[in-house]
Structures are given as C-alpha cells and as structure tokens.
Motif scaffolding. Structure first.
Motif, PDB file in Angstrom:
ATOM      1  N   VAL A   1      48.073  35.212  73.803  1.00 41.43           N
ATOM      2  CA  VAL A   1      48.073  34.838  75.219  1.00 41.43           C
ATOM      3  C   VAL A   1      46.756  34.163  75.574  1.00 41.43           C
ATOM      4  O   VAL A   1      46.720  33.144  76.267  1.00 41.43           O
ATOM      5  CB  VAL A   1      48.314  36.077  76.109  1.00 41.43           C
ATOM      6  N   GLU A   2      45.658  34.720  75.051  1.00 40.55           N
ATOM      7  CA  GLU A   2      44.356  34.135  75.356  1.00 40.55           C
ATOM      8  C   GLU A   2      44.272  32.696  74.870  1.00 40.55           C
ATOM      9  O   GLU A   2      43.772  31.822  75.563  1.00 40.55           O
ATOM     10  CB  GLU A   2      43.246  34.943  74.680  1.00 40.55           C
ATOM     11  N   LYS A   3      44.745  32.480  73.659  1.00 41.68           N
ATOM     12  CA  LYS A   3      44.596  31.144  73.091  1.00 41.68           C
ATOM     13  C   LYS A   3      45.668  30.179  73.590  1.00 41.68           C
ATOM     14  O   LYS A   3      45.589  28.986  73.343  1.00 41.68           O
ATOM     15  CB  LYS A   3      44.657  31.225  71.560  1.00 41.68           C
ATOM     16  N   LEU A   4      46.623  30.719  74.294  1.00 44.82           N
ATOM     17  CA  LEU A   4      47.705  29.870  74.774  1.00 44.82           C
ATOM     18  C   LEU A   4      47.300  29.120  76.036  1.00 44.82           C
ATOM     19  O   LEU A   4      47.867  28.074  76.356  1.00 44.82           O
ATOM     20  CB  LEU A   4      48.921  30.763  75.057  1.00 44.82           C
ATOM     21  N   GLY A   5      46.309  29.660  76.728  1.00 41.94           N
ATOM     22  CA  GLY A   5      45.916  29.095  78.017  1.00 41.94           C
ATOM     23  C   GLY A   5      45.642  27.601  77.967  1.00 41.94           C
ATOM     24  O   GLY A   5      46.227  26.827  78.722  1.00 41.94           O
ATOM     25  N   ASP A   6      44.758  27.188  77.059  1.00 44.55           N
ATOM     26  CA  ASP A   6      44.373  25.782  77.011  1.00 44.55           C
ATOM     27  C   ASP A   6      45.542  24.850  76.731  1.00 44.55           C
ATOM     28  O   ASP A   6      45.733  23.876  77.455  1.00 44.55           O
ATOM     29  CB  ASP A   6      43.267  25.570  75.970  1.00 44.55           C
ATOM     30  N   PRO A   7      46.332  25.133  75.689  1.00 47.19           N
ATOM     31  CA  PRO A   7      47.476  24.244  75.458  1.00 47.19           C
ATOM     32  C   PRO A   7      48.406  24.178  76.661  1.00 47.19           C
ATOM     33  O   PRO A   7      48.911  23.103  76.993  1.00 47.19           O
ATOM     34  CB  PRO A   7      48.190  24.867  74.267  1.00 47.19           C
ATOM     35  N   LEU A   8      48.597  25.307  77.319  1.00 50.67           N
ATOM     36  CA  LEU A   8      49.491  25.304  78.474  1.00 50.67           C
ATOM     37  C   LEU A   8      48.950  24.401  79.568  1.00 50.67           C
ATOM     38  O   LEU A   8      49.687  23.616  80.163  1.00 50.67           O
ATOM     39  CB  LEU A   8      49.667  26.725  79.019  1.00 50.67           C
ATOM     40  N   VAL A   9      47.656  24.523  79.835  1.00 50.24           N
ATOM     41  CA  VAL A   9      47.047  23.684  80.867  1.00 50.24           C
ATOM     42  C   VAL A   9      47.286  22.214  80.541  1.00 50.24           C
ATOM     43  O   VAL A   9      47.714  21.435  81.390  1.00 50.24           O
ATOM     44  CB  VAL A   9      45.536  23.980  80.982  1.00 50.24           C
ATOM     45  N   HIS A  10      47.044  21.858  79.289  1.00 52.18           N
ATOM     46  CA  HIS A  10      47.233  20.462  78.891  1.00 52.18           C
ATOM     47  C   HIS A  10      48.662  20.004  79.114  1.00 52.18           C
ATOM     48  O   HIS A  10      48.915  18.931  79.647  1.00 52.18           O
ATOM     49  CB  HIS A  10      46.928  20.302  77.393  1.00 52.18           C
ATOM     50  N   MET A  11      49.583  20.826  78.675  1.00 51.92           N
ATOM     51  CA  MET A  11      50.966  20.382  78.688  1.00 51.92           C
ATOM     52  C   MET A  11      51.524  20.356  80.096  1.00 51.92           C
ATOM     53  O   MET A  11      52.277  19.453  80.452  1.00 51.92           O
ATOM     54  CB  MET A  11      51.803  21.270  77.762  1.00 51.92           C
ATOM     55  N   ILE A  12      51.146  21.346  80.892  1.00 43.57           N
ATOM     56  CA  ILE A  12      51.634  21.368  82.269  1.00 43.57           C
ATOM     57  C   ILE A  12      51.050  20.185  83.027  1.00 43.57           C
ATOM     58  O   ILE A  12      51.729  19.490  83.782  1.00 43.57           O
ATOM     59  CB  ILE A  12      51.241  22.689  82.956  1.00 43.57           C
ATOM     60  N   ARG A  13      49.776  19.953  82.811  1.00 42.50           N
ATOM     61  CA  ARG A  13      49.127  18.833  83.481  1.00 42.50           C
ATOM     62  C   ARG A  13      49.803  17.515  83.088  1.00 42.50           C
ATOM     63  O   ARG A  13      50.068  16.666  83.927  1.00 42.50           O
ATOM     64  CB  ARG A  13      47.654  18.810  83.083  1.00 42.50           C
ATOM     65  N   ASN A  14      50.072  17.405  81.794  1.00 43.65           N
ATOM     66  CA  ASN A  14      50.766  16.208  81.333  1.00 43.65           C
ATOM     67  C   ASN A  14      52.129  16.079  82.002  1.00 43.65           C
ATOM     68  O   ASN A  14      52.529  14.987  82.399  1.00 43.65           O
ATOM     69  CB  ASN A  14      50.968  16.249  79.821  1.00 43.65           C
ATOM     70  N   ALA A  15      52.827  17.199  82.091  1.00 49.39           N
ATOM     71  CA  ALA A  15      54.166  17.158  82.659  1.00 49.39           C
ATOM     72  C   ALA A  15      54.118  16.641  84.092  1.00 49.39           C
ATOM     73  O   ALA A  15      54.929  15.811  84.487  1.00 49.39           O
ATOM     74  CB  ALA A  15      54.798  18.550  82.615  1.00 49.39           C
ATOM     75  N   VAL A  16      53.139  17.119  84.858  1.00 52.27           N
ATOM     76  CA  VAL A  16      53.058  16.687  86.245  1.00 52.27           C
ATOM     77  C   VAL A  16      52.519  15.264  86.316  1.00 52.27           C
ATOM     78  O   VAL A  16      53.050  14.407  87.021  1.00 52.27           O
ATOM     79  CB  VAL A  16      52.148  17.635  87.057  1.00 52.27           C
ATOM     80  N   ASP A  17      51.462  15.030  85.536  1.00 49.08           N
ATOM     81  CA  ASP A  17      50.778  13.749  85.653  1.00 49.08           C
ATOM     82  C   ASP A  17      51.612  12.603  85.081  1.00 49.08           C
ATOM     83  O   ASP A  17      51.707  11.534  85.686  1.00 49.08           O
ATOM     84  CB  ASP A  17      49.440  13.864  84.926  1.00 49.08           C
ATOM     85  N   HIS A  18      52.181  12.809  83.905  1.00 50.19           N
ATOM     86  CA  HIS A  18      52.914  11.722  83.246  1.00 50.19           C
ATOM     87  C   HIS A  18      54.421  11.848  83.362  1.00 50.19           C
ATOM     88  O   HIS A  18      55.137  10.864  83.259  1.00 50.19           O
ATOM     89  CB  HIS A  18      52.568  11.667  81.754  1.00 50.19           C
ATOM     90  N   GLY A  19      54.874  13.083  83.506  1.00 54.97           N
ATOM     91  CA  GLY A  19      56.314  13.278  83.497  1.00 54.97           C
ATOM     92  C   GLY A  19      56.947  13.002  84.849  1.00 54.97           C
ATOM     93  O   GLY A  19      57.770  12.098  84.996  1.00 54.97           O
TER      94      GLY A  19
END
Lengths: 188, 767
Positions: free
Chosen positions: B490-508
């Motif tokens: 869970v701890e290490k999942l934070g960063d990838p999640l931030v990236h992917m969610i941000r991408n989803a909103v920003d680019h998706g």
C-alpha cells in the motif's frame, strides 16, 4: 565431538591482519583443512539438500536453516577432489561472511568430518607452498604442521565470496521475486 | 573552468535533480502543490553541493533556493513566471550536470539569475501576504484584553482560523492528527534535550524535520494557519541548523510556545474528529509567535513594548486564564512567548523573580501550558485507543517465526513415528495444535494487512485538484476501499496511483464542451476500484475519456526506434509502449508528462511489487489500467509441481490453467519445439525436466501435466510430471550465491522442512 552447535562467533575482526587465532579443522578425504573459527556460525548435521538446477556442480543446493534459506557448497567438488559418498560423520559448517556491500550472508560447506578447534600463532603457520598455480592456492592462507599432520588453512571468505557472485548466462533483467521482498536472508 | 573531479555526492545530486523533475511536473500556476517538496529537495541539494561542486552549480542551487524563499515569503504559491523560471533552471542544471560529468565547460550562467530575484515575481509579491481563502479572520487576541495588552503592536494582527473539511478529509485528518501528536511530542522532547545541550545538531535536525513533516501534512490538508506557523518555526530551526543563530532560552521558549500552539490546534482537530464542535473554525492565536520568530530571524530584538505591556497586563490576565475555558487558554498561549522571551525558561519554574506577584502572574500561563499538553496527550491516547504503533521489523520477525511454527507443527504431525502412535488424546492434541497454529498464522498475516482506503481517499483530493486546475469536471468513484493489502505494498502503491490518476484526468478526460459534443456527460468519471482476483489484488483505474490512440502510439514508437517498421504488434503491445522510458506523443501526453515523468516509473514501481499492469482502451470511450498485485510481498500462493524427484513452486498468480494433455493436443515443429493447443490458442511447450536437466517420470506429454503460465503477453505450457498441490509459501531470498540467476525467484520452506525452489515465470516464458 558432537555434531551440534559448536561455536557461535561473529567475524567482527579482520583475521587476515594476523593469521594468529583459533581454527576449526575438518577433513576432506585423507586431507585436513582449517578455517578461522571467527567465521564459523555453527555446525549442523548433514540434512536433505534441495539441488538448484543449472548451477556449477560444487554448489550442492540450498537448505533450510531455521527458516533461512542458505546455499551449500561441496568443498570436495570445489577443490576438485575425488568424489565420495558422505557418511554419518559428514557435517555442514555454516559460515558467516560479510560481503562487499556489508551484508552478512550465511553459507554452508559440506565436509567429511569436523575435527577440532586449535590455537595457532603466526609462527606455526607456514606460507602456502607454491604449486605453480595448479591447486587453488589463492584460497590458501598457509599450512601448519604443529598440530599433527599437515593442515591447510583456508581463506574461507575468498572461497565463498567467489561463489556469492557466480554469473550464469541467463537473460538479464528478468525481475527476481526475492529481491523485492524485504525479509531477505540477511535480516536474520 | 578547471576540470572538477566528480565527487561521490554526484550521484546523489543527480538523484535530487531527478526528484525535482518529478515535483516540477506537478506544479501549477497559482497553486502551492509541490512547494514544500521542492523546497525540501532544494535544501537537500544545497547540502550535497556544499562540497566539491563547481561554483556554477552551487550558485545555481542558491539561486533556486532563493526563489523558493521568495515564494514562501511572498505569495506562498507558484506564479506562472516562477514555474517558467524553475523549469528553465532545471534544464540548465541538466546541462550543467552533464557537463560536469563529462568534465566539459559549464553552460553559460544566465545573467538574469545574478540578481537572484524571480523576474517579474518581485513586483507581484504583495507587501502583506493575503490570507488564504479558507482563513476566516476572527476577533483575536481575545477582545478587550487584546487591546490593552499591546496597543501598538497588535492592532493589525489578524489570526487565521482553520476550518476542517471533516467530510472529505476525515481519514486524512485522523492520520494527520495521530502523526502530529507524535511529532509534537518528539519536538517537545527534543527541545528539552536542546535546553541541556544547545549544540546537539542531531536533535536540532530532528526537530527541524519534525516541523517540516508537520508543515507538509498541514499544507496537504490546506490548514494554512498550522502550515504558516510550522513553516516559520522550521525557518528558525533552519537558521540554527546553519549556525546563523545560536540556541538560547528565548529561542527555545518561542519554539515551545509555537509547538504548544500547534498542539492546541491538533487537540482541537482531535476533538472535531470525534464530533465535538465539529465544523467550527479553530482559532489559536499564532500571529504574535510568528512575528517574534520573524524578529529573531531578522536579528531584531523582540519588541520591547509588547514585553512590558504583557508583563503589566498579566495580573489582569491571570484570573481570566485560571477561570475561563479554552478560549482563554489559547490566549495564555499567545502571551506566553512574549513573557517567556524576557523571562524564564518555562521548565525551570523555580527561577526567582524580583516581584513575587509578577512571577506568579507570568508563570501561570507558562505553567498551564504543560498541564494542558498532558491533558491533550491523555485525550489522544483515548481517542487513538486500539492502535499500537510498532516497528515493521518486529512484525516481520513475528510473521517469520509463525511461519516456522507452522512448518514445525506440520513436521510433527507428519512425522512417521508420530503417525504410528495410536493415541486418541495425542491425535486430539495434534488437531488442536494444528487449528491453533493455522489461526495464529492467519492472525499474524493479517497484522500486515491494511485496507487500501487511505491510499484511495488521497486520490479524491487529487482528482478534485487536477480537475480544477485543468478546468475539467471529473468525479472519482471509489470501489472496494476495504480490500486489504500488505502495508508495504500500500505504501509503495501511492506514487504510481497518483501518476495514473493524474494522467487519467489530465490526458484521459476531455474538456466538458468536448465531451458534450461527443454525446458524453459533461462530468467525466474516473473509477478506482480494488478487488480480489486470481489470488491477488486487482486495482483498476478506469476513465471514460478519449482513450489511447493506438495508431499514433505505434507511429511514435516507430519514429523513436522502439518498434521496427512494419512490425505486427498486438493492441496491448502497442498500449504497452507508453511504459517505454521517455515515450511521449504530443497527442496523448501533455506538457505534464513531457517534463520527465514517465509511465516507465509507474511500471517499474509496480513491478518492484511483483505486480503487473495491463491496459485496455477503446478510442473515444476511455482507458482501463489494471494493476494486478500480490496480496503480500512475503507470501505467495504456490502450485507445487513435481519433476523427477524434485519439487518446484510456480506462483499461482501466473498460472492460467493446468490440464493433462490428451493425445493429439501436442504437436511438434521440426520434431523439436512442441506446441499445445489450448482452447484454440497455440502455446509453446516447455518441458521443465528437460530444460533443468532432471530425468522425468513421464515419457510422453500425455503422461505429464501441462501448466499454462503467462507473464505479460507471453505464455508457456510447462510440462511437469505431477501436480502435488497448492500451498501458501513464505518467499525467502536464495541469497548472494544465486543472485545472478533468474530462473528461480526465491525459495520457500515446505511442509517437511526442506526447501522448494520458486520458479520465475517471467524467465520461463522467455525460454
């Protein structure tokens, strides 16, 4: 000598600075060898070893040492001695090494029998005879005759660290599970 | 310039530089996002370039640090100019670092930087920093007395109130509260140490870090009042750290007063979380502390008149303090630093004063504070009851030991000697033992499991922020937040999640107008869900945006030489191109990712967790990212297979199916390579025994078992002799000796105490 735990010592001093010290002697066939006792963690009975395929023959495999997986070397094969079946006196000497990165690693070595622990001072140790390089003299700290018979003193760290970095020709870059998981052997 | 030697810190500097790239990618004009991390990294960078770095680099870092200081002192958020400058600066640094490494001449130091001001920023800095929107000005310094106390000094001080967003941020606040209590305790203890030994640099650093962490947390929750105070106290400690200031009792007092004020806030936050006065603004007078801190920082003496007037008015204040409730306690907190700065160290309360009356008066507020502090601690312990914080290694050791116990137990039960005993009581005891141990194991395992809720809820905030920044209307739907995962994951999942969610909103997600014109709802949806699947956890990020354009991706891949011209790629292979380092297309990736944040980092992070990412996307309809993770890092579900006399473990997560091949299913090519047809799909056969050099029992494929494994897009049908069973195994590293082989991913202790080797499917599918 019993085959149970004999010495639990930490190699906290550099034995190479002086060869004086206590050595654990053991036999391989008709020959007798010694290694610095400071490296020896414990001595265990020979137990079933899980072979690891596609590794050099002198790497016998891995065993479960109270929950930790450690590699076991066959010193006979390592020194290219004649192979023989191990009898019930055979033991695994577990040594602790400190690798280049400061990580402690335990490894096991199968020997025919453990003999004794001897005190040797510098004067009792003669330099390794020059065989012209054919026996692996780079592993040899010296030779002693002071405790009956010829005993070859081995630099166990050199022997093992050699094998701690065996390279094999497998595709690089494939992720390894064990690297990713936090409780590696060395945390124990 | 003289060729400089590359110092050992070089890699560290490069690392910080890379971190800056990540943070810079997230900054947006008129937002404070990234302000703190960038400042912190720059400080680290400043430390590392102290020695041996070329002067150009040292000065450049100083320039950037100076800019950050200006931003902190001024608007408290990034202006567009500041971002442009920082980006240009970062580019220059890249060149400079490269030049340094190659021992070439440094790039020209931009003349504009010599003034050290952010061009066009200086003018835009308002003289008085505006109160953040969230802050509610309130009658401070408590009404009438306030005026009496410091007629000249106080008049324009305005205290900021904080209002908690209890609804959206409940979990975060809870976390922040727990963390803050701890941090403040550490700070207090550290200060007591400092009092004894003012030059203890470790303690100074740890207090500094604690304030820094506190500031970060407060900033994240938009608790500006706390953030400001923590920031000032941090600056004070920074000055001490850099030996610009000497620790003395006024400084200690003011830090104590500051931490008490923070404690007071924290205490109130704790109350509100528990539903007391929920939603009311919290005001703790801090302006005076802040002002005094600034005075100390500027080397000015503390305002004399405040001191004397405070001293004079204390008599009047005492009663108030003693009799009234929290409001007045907060007031005493406020007046404390002033009194403290002229007078005594609060802890040495026995210090004699000329006028007993005054001493009493002055000490009352000072004394009440520690008491108050204790009260808070008690309250906190109560509210946080049921939680114990302990070091991870202890937990890991426990889990390991329990694993050993389970094995020892099964060794006893399966022991041939034990099995010959026909004792009912023994059998019953053994059953009891088995039950207890497996219960114990389940419990021990569950200790490491935490729900993904906290990690997920942080994304709500992110989506909201990114949505506002990009002018898009987005909602985030969370599903399965209660799904539990190993806390390390869970701890290490934070960063990838931030990236992917941000991408989803920003680019998706498209702009509302665009969505409308395509017949979609104006409100875009990003769905983040967690569920159990295939013995692991599936984290799915789904958006209903524009989707990935496979043609453009492929074209870009060919252009960049990642894909050979004319290569036939499957759709998922094409989508996987976005994970290639530095891969970007103007159409799918905005300037955000263009600044050096890549999906390759995401993929690497996830792979380091032994997980994998799959992408599905339909153009115009949206994309789905599936992250498949193991439940825990330490334990896997394994399939125990037998080849000859040996046993191997195949991680169940990679196993698609297993079956005994019927005659005719396996066909050979050139009499060597065999393929098996599995439900119409041709899968290459890998005879494990043959490959590992172990004589097998099965002489024909029909006598063995096929286990179809997959990794990424590749799959193999592994031919083994027998399927022994399924087992949960604790993964153990094989150690240095086997570091360079990739065939085995680790070892595991089996039921009989021997070691089983875990096959690395990633390697097998490439064989």
């Amino acid at each position: 000598m019993s085959t149970t735990s004999l010495a639990v010592a930490t190699p906290n001093q550099n034995h190479q600075a002086s060869k004086t010290g206590r050595y654990l002697t053991f036999s391989l066939g008709n020959e007798s060898y010694g290694i610095p006792v400071l490296n020896v963690r414990e001595i265990i009975r020979l137990c079933p070893i899980t072979p690891v395929p596609k590794m050099p023959t002198h790497i016998k495999g891995v065993i479960n040492l109270r929950g930790t997986v450690i590699a076991v070397l066959d010193l006979r094969a390592k020194f290219q001695l004649s192979q023989a079946d191990y009898n019930d006196r055979a033991c695994i000497i577990v040594v602790q090494l400190i690798g280049a990165n400061g990580v402690k690693t335990n490894m096991g070595a199968i020997v025919d029998a453990v003999e004794e622990v001897v005190n040797l001072n510098e004067a009792a140790i003669e330099p390794a005879p020059d065989f012209g390089g054919s026996p692996n003299s780079e592993y040899i700290l010296g030779v002693t005759t002071s405790v009956g018979g010829v005993k070859t003193l081995l630099d166990i760290e050199k022997i093992f660290l050699d094998d701690a970095s065996i390279t094999r020709s497998l595709p690089e870059g494939a992720p390894k599970l064990a690297d990713a998981q936090p409780n590696s052997v060395t945390t124990h | 310039m003289p060729p400089s030697i590359i110092p050992p810190t070089f890699s560290q500097i490069v690392e910080f530089h890379a971190q800056l790239a990540m943070e810079l990618a997230f900054v947006t004009p008129d937002q404070d996002t990234g302000l703190l991390p960038i400042n912190s990294i720059l400080m680290d960078l400043e430390d590392s370039v102290q020695q041996e770095a070329p002067t150009e680099i040292t000065s450049a870092v100083a320039v950037a640090k100076n800019w950050m200081d200006q931003i902190f002192d001024g608007p408290g958020k990034f202006s567009a100019e500041a971002i442009t400058n920082l980006t240009a600066w970062h580019e220059w640094m890249s060149q400079a670092l490269a030049a340094w490494e190659r021992e070439e001449a440094m790039p020209l130091f931009p003349a504009a930087w010599i003034t050290r001001d952010i061009p066009a920023l200086a003018s835009s800095i308002p003289v008085e920093s505006p109160a953040p929107a969230a802050a509610v000005s309130s009658p401070v310094a408590a009404s009438v007395e306030g005026e009496e106390v410091g007629d000249t000094a106080i008049e324009e001080i305005e205290e900021k109130a904080i209002v908690l967003n209890l609804k959206d941020d409940a979990d975060l606040l809870h976390e922040f509260h727990g963390e803050s209590v701890e941090l403040l305790q550490n700070i207090e203890q550290g200060l007591l140490v400092l009092e004894e030994n003012p030059s203890d640099s470790n303690t100074i650093n740890s207090i500094f870090r604690a304030f820094h962490t506190f500031k970060g947390g407060a900033g994240f929750l938009h608790l500006h009042a706390l953030q400001d105070l923590a920031h000032d106290l941090e600056s004070l400690l920074d000055a001490v750290r850099q030996s610009k200031l000497q620790i003395n009792s006024p400084i200690i007092n003011i830090i104590l007063a500051g931490s008490d004020a923070l404690k007071h806030y924290t205490h109130e936050i704790g109350h509100q979380i528990n539903g007391v006065n929920a939603g009311e603004p919290i005001v703790v007078p801090t302006a005076r502390i802040i002002r005094n801190v600034k005075a100390i920082l500027n080397g000015e003496p503390l305002p004399e008149e405040t001191v004397s007037s405070a001293a004079n008015s204390v008599e009047a204040e005492v009663e108030v303090v003693v009799h009234q409730n929290t409001e007045c306690v907060s007031e005493s907190v406020e007046s404390a630093p002033v009194a403290g700065s002229t007078l005594a160290v609060p802890s040495s309360g026995e210090k004699t004063e000329p006028s007993p009356e005054k001493t009493l008066a002055k000490q009352v507020p000072l004394v009440t504070r520690p008491v108050e502090g204790k009260g808070k601690q008690v309250a906190v312990t109560e509210s946080a009851s049921g939680f114990v914080k302990l070091e991870t290694w202890k937990l890991d050791a426990l889990v390991d030991l329990v694993g050993e116990l389970v094995i020892a137990q099964s060794m006893v039960v399966q022991d041939p000697d034990v099995q010959t005993l026909e004792s009912r009581t023994l059998a019953r005891s053994l059953r009891q033992l088995s039950r207890t141990t497996s219960e114990l194991q389940r419990n021990a395992m569950s200790l490491r499991m935490v729900p993904v809720r906290a990690a997920f809820q942080k994304m709500t905030r992110l989506v909201r922020d990114v949505g506002v920044q990009t002018g898009k209307q987005v909602q985030l739907i969370l599903e399965g937040e209660d799904t539990e995962l190993d806390r390390n994951i869970v701890e290490k999942l934070g960063d990838p999640l931030v990236h992917m969610i941000r991408n989803a909103v920003d680019h998706g997600i498209e702009m509302p107008e665009e969505r409308e014109s395509k017949g979609k709802a104006r409100l875009g949806t990003v769905r983040l869900s967690a569920s159990h699947q295939r013995g692991g956890i599936l984290i799915r990020i789904q958006d209903d945006g524009k989707g990935l354009n496979a043609e453009k991706l492929l074209a870009q891949g060919i252009k960049r030489g990642i894909v050979k011209e004319g290569a036939e790629l499957s759709e998922s292979e094409i989508f996987s191109l976005i994970f290639e380092p530095g891969f970007s297309t103007a159409e799918i990736v905005s300037d955000l990712s263009g600044r050096g944040v890549g999906m390759d980092v995401v993929k690497r992070n996830i792979e380091s967790l032994r997980g994998k990412v799959e992408i599905q996307s339909v153009i115009g309809q949206g994309s789905t990212f599936n992250i498949l993770l193991p439940l825990t890092l330490a334990i896997i579900d394994g399939m125990l297979v037998g080849v000859g006399g040996e046993r191997f473990i195949i991680p169940t997560i990679s196993v698609r199916e297993s079956f005994r091949p019927k005659p005719g299913m396996v066909s050979t090519i050139h009499e060597k390579g065999a393929i098996v047809s599995v439900r119409g799909k041709q899968t290459p056969v890998l005879p494990l025994g043959k490959h590992l050099g172990i004589p097998t029992k099965a002489t024909t494929p029909e006598e063995g078992i096929m286990i179809v494994v997959e990794s990424g897009d590749a799959s193999r049908a592994i031919l083994v002799d027998e399927l022994i069973g399924k087992q949960e195994v604790v993964i153990k590293s094989l150690g240095e000796t086997f570091k360079h082989q990739s065939l085995f991913a680790g070892g595991a202790v089996l039921g009989d105490g021997s070691v089983g080797l875990i096959l690395s499917v990633d390697t097998l599918v490439k064989l």
